[in-house]
Design a protein around this motif. Structure first.
Motif, PDB file in Angstrom:
ATOM      1  N   GLU A 144       0.828  -1.217   0.000  1.00 46.79           N
ATOM      2  CA  GLU A 144       0.000   0.000   0.000  1.00 46.79           C
ATOM      3  C   GLU A 144       0.855   1.256   0.000  1.00 46.79           C
ATOM      4  N   LYS A 150      -1.415   4.540   0.904  1.00 45.37           N
ATOM      5  CA  LYS A 150      -1.234   5.107   2.235  1.00 45.37           C
ATOM      6  C   LYS A 150       0.190   4.907   2.657  1.00 45.37           C
ATOM      7  N   LYS A 312     -13.843  -1.618  -0.409  1.00 49.76           N
ATOM      8  CA  LYS A 312     -12.455  -1.239  -0.700  1.00 49.76           C
ATOM      9  C   LYS A 312     -12.022  -2.022  -1.917  1.00 49.76           C
ATOM     10  N   GLU A 318      -9.230   1.802   6.898  1.00 48.04           N
ATOM     11  CA  GLU A 318      -9.194   2.915   7.843  1.00 48.04           C
ATOM     12  C   GLU A 318      -9.606   4.191   7.103  1.00 48.04           C
TER      13      GLU A 318
HETATM   14  P1  XMP Z   1      -6.231   0.367   4.719  1.00 50.65           P
HETATM   15  O1  XMP Z   1      -6.843   1.449   5.558  1.00 50.65           O
HETATM   16  O2  XMP Z   1      -4.982   0.828   4.037  1.00 50.65           O
HETATM   17  O3  XMP Z   1      -5.791  -0.760   5.735  1.00 50.65           O
HETATM   18  O4  XMP Z   1      -7.215  -0.264   3.773  1.00 50.65           O
HETATM   19  C1  XMP Z   1      -5.353  -2.060   5.394  1.00 50.65           C
HETATM   20  C2  XMP Z   1      -5.018  -2.794   6.691  1.00 50.65           C
HETATM   21  O5  XMP Z   1      -3.830  -2.237   7.282  1.00 50.65           O
HETATM   22  C3  XMP Z   1      -4.119  -1.652   8.545  1.00 50.65           C
HETATM   23  N1  XMP Z   1      -3.379  -0.374   8.573  1.00 50.65           N
HETATM   24  C4  XMP Z   1      -2.144  -0.224   9.095  1.00 50.65           C
HETATM   25  N2  XMP Z   1      -1.361  -1.089   9.738  1.00 50.65           N
HETATM   26  N3  XMP Z   1       0.287   0.609   9.974  1.00 50.65           N
HETATM   27  C5  XMP Z   1      -0.141  -0.668  10.196  1.00 50.65           C
HETATM   28  O6  XMP Z   1       0.584  -1.438  10.822  1.00 50.65           O
HETATM   29  C6  XMP Z   1      -0.449   1.536   9.335  1.00 50.65           C
HETATM   30  O7  XMP Z   1      -0.027   2.671   9.158  1.00 50.65           O
HETATM   31  C7  XMP Z   1      -1.740   1.081   8.882  1.00 50.65           C
HETATM   32  N4  XMP Z   1      -2.729   1.717   8.217  1.00 50.65           N
HETATM   33  C8  XMP Z   1      -3.726   0.802   8.028  1.00 50.65           C
HETATM   34  C9  XMP Z   1      -5.624  -1.483   8.606  1.00 50.65           C
HETATM   35  O8  XMP Z   1      -6.114  -1.512   9.936  1.00 50.65           O
HETATM   36  C10 XMP Z   1      -6.093  -2.638   7.756  1.00 50.65           C
HETATM   37  O9  XMP Z   1      -6.170  -3.859   8.488  1.00 50.65           O
END
Ligand code: XMP
Length: 320
Positions: A144, A150, A312, A318
Motif C-alpha cells: 500500500e 497510504k 475497498k 481505515e
Molecule cells: P487500509 O486502511 O490501508 O488498511 O485499507 C489495510 C489494513 O492495514 C491496517 N493499517 C495499518 N497497519 N500501519 C499498520 O501497521 C499503518 O499505518 C496502517 N494503516 C492501516 C488497517 O487496519 C487494515 O487492516
C-alpha cells in the motif's frame, strides 16, 4: 527478497525455524528492542524474537495515548502470562504534541512515524545500547505504501529511507513475506493465545487513523468510547475488522429538547481475507440500531451515527 509466502503455502514450523536463525545471526550477541502494540503482527514478532533472543530482546509497549480502552494493561498482562515482560513507556504527551494542528492524513501518519521511530525509539535504543529494532511489517503494509495508497507508519526501505541513517538503528522485519492470514498461522504456532492471533487488526497509527481532522484529547476520548461499543457489539460477528470513526463535520441534532450542532460517528465493519480488498459486512438492521442507540446514549456530543456501505476499493479500511 520480499517474495510472498501465501497462507496456503506457508509451513509455520519451518518458517519459524528460518526466521529464528535469521534474527540470531542479525543480532549476534547484542541486544534488540521490539515494540509490542498488542496487534496480531507485533504480538507474533514479539514471540518470534523471544524465541530467538530470550532475555536479549527488550519488549516495550509505547503508550502513545492513541490506544484502545485498557489496552496497555491488557497487553502487558497477556504477555506476562506467556513469560514475557513488556515495559510500558509513557509517551502520551509526546504524541499529542506531535499531532497538534495537523489535519492532512499523510502528514498525520508522518508525524506518528517520526514520533515513534526518531523520538521515542531513538531514545530507548540509545539508552539500551541496542542496535536493532524488531518489527512486524507485513507485505500489505509495503504494497500500500509503494502503490501510494497510504504511507504505512512502519515502511522505510521501500521509500529509500535507511533507518540506520535516519534513526540510528537497523530494522529487522521477519514477517515481511506474509499477509495477515499467514501471520495468524505463525502466531498460533508460536503459542499466542487465540484472543491475540485471532484479534481483529488494529493499525500502527491507532485511533489517530480514526479521527478525521486534528487529533485532540477530546476527539480521542470520543472515538475510544465509540470503539469500545463497536468492538463489544460486533465481537461475535465473523467480520475481518470493525471500527468507529469520528468525523470532523458537525450536524444539527437535538439533545434534551435543544438544538445541538453535534458530532458524527461512522461505523465500518469489513469482510476481507487479507485487507487488500474488502466489502462491508451485511449487518442486520437490529445490530445497526443497537450500535446507534448505544453510541448516542453513551458517547457525549454524538448526534449522528452512519454505516459505511462502500467497498475497498475505492474506500480503504481505515478512514485516514
Ligand atoms: P487500509 O486502511 O490501508 O488498511 O485499507 C489495510 C489494513 O492495514 C491496517 N493499517 C495499518 N497497519 N500501519 C499498520 O501497521 C499503518 O499505518 C496502517 N494503516 C492501516 C488497517 O487496519 C487494515 O487492516
Amino acid at each position: 527478497m520480499n517474495k510472498e509466502i501465501t497462507a496456503s503455502d506457508l509451513n509455520p514450523g519451518q518458517f519459524i525455524d528460518e526466521k529464528v536463525k535469521d534474527i540470531m545471526s542479525a543480532v549476534g550477541d547484542g541486544i534488540a528492542i521490539n515494540a509490542l502494540s498488542g496487534g496480531v503482527d507485533s504480538s507474533t514478532v514479539t514471540m518470534l524474537g523471544h524465541k530467538a533472543l530470550g532475555e536479549r530482546l527488550k519488549t516495550v509497549f509505547i503508550d502513545n495515548g492513541l490506544m484502545r480502552e485498557g489496552e496497555p494493561e491488557m497487553v502487558k498482562d497477556v504477555f506476562r502470562k506467556l513469560g514475557i515482560t513488556a515495559e510500558i513507556v509513557d509517551a502520551r504527551v509526546e504524541f499529542l504534541n506531535a499531532l497538534r494542528g495537523i489535519t492532512d492524513p499523510e502528514e498525520k501518519r508522518e508525524a506518528i512515524t517520526q514520533a515513534f521511530y526518531r523520538d521515542v525509539f531513538g531514545r530507548i535504543i540509545k539508552e539500551s545500547q541496542a542496535k536493532h529494532l524488531l518489527q512486524g511489517t507485513i507485505l500489505t503494509d509495503i504494497d500500500e505504501t509503494v502503490a501510494g495508497i497510504k504511507r504505512q507508519h512502519n515502511v522505510f526501505e521501500q521509500l529509500g529511507i535507511d533507518p540506520q541513517e535516519a534513526f540510528g538503528y537497523q530494522i529487522i522485519e521477519p514477517l515481511v513475506q506474509l499477509r495477515k492470514d499467514g501471520v495468524r498461522k505463525v502466531g498460533r504456532a508460536l503459542g499466542l493465545p487465540t484472543g491475540m492471533f485471532d484479534r481483529i487488526p488494529f493499525p500502527g497509527p491507532a485511533l489517530a487513523a480514526r479521527i478525521i481532522g486534528e487529533v485532540t484529547q477530546e476527539g480521542l476520548d470520543t472515538v475510544r468510547k465509540a470503539t469500545s461499543i463497536v468492538e463489544e457489539l460486533l465481537g461475535d460477528t465473523e467480520a475481518f475488522q470493525y471500527m468507529a470513526i469520528l468525523h470532523e463535520d458537525r450536524v444539527t441534532g437535538i439533545t434534551q429538547g435543544k438544538r445541538e450542532f453535534g458530532q458524527q460517528i461512522e461505523v465500518r465493519c469489513w469482510d476481507s481475507v487479507d485487507a487488500r480488498t474488502a466489502t462491508p459486512t451485511k449487518l442486520s438492521f437490529d445490530i445497526l440500531n443497537e450500535l446507534a442507540r448505544q453510541i448516542i446514549s453513551q458517547v457525549p456530543g454524538i448526534v449522528s451515527v452512519t454505516y459505511n456501505i462502500a467497498p475497498k476499493p475505492p474506500s480503504t479500511i481505515e478512514a485516514v
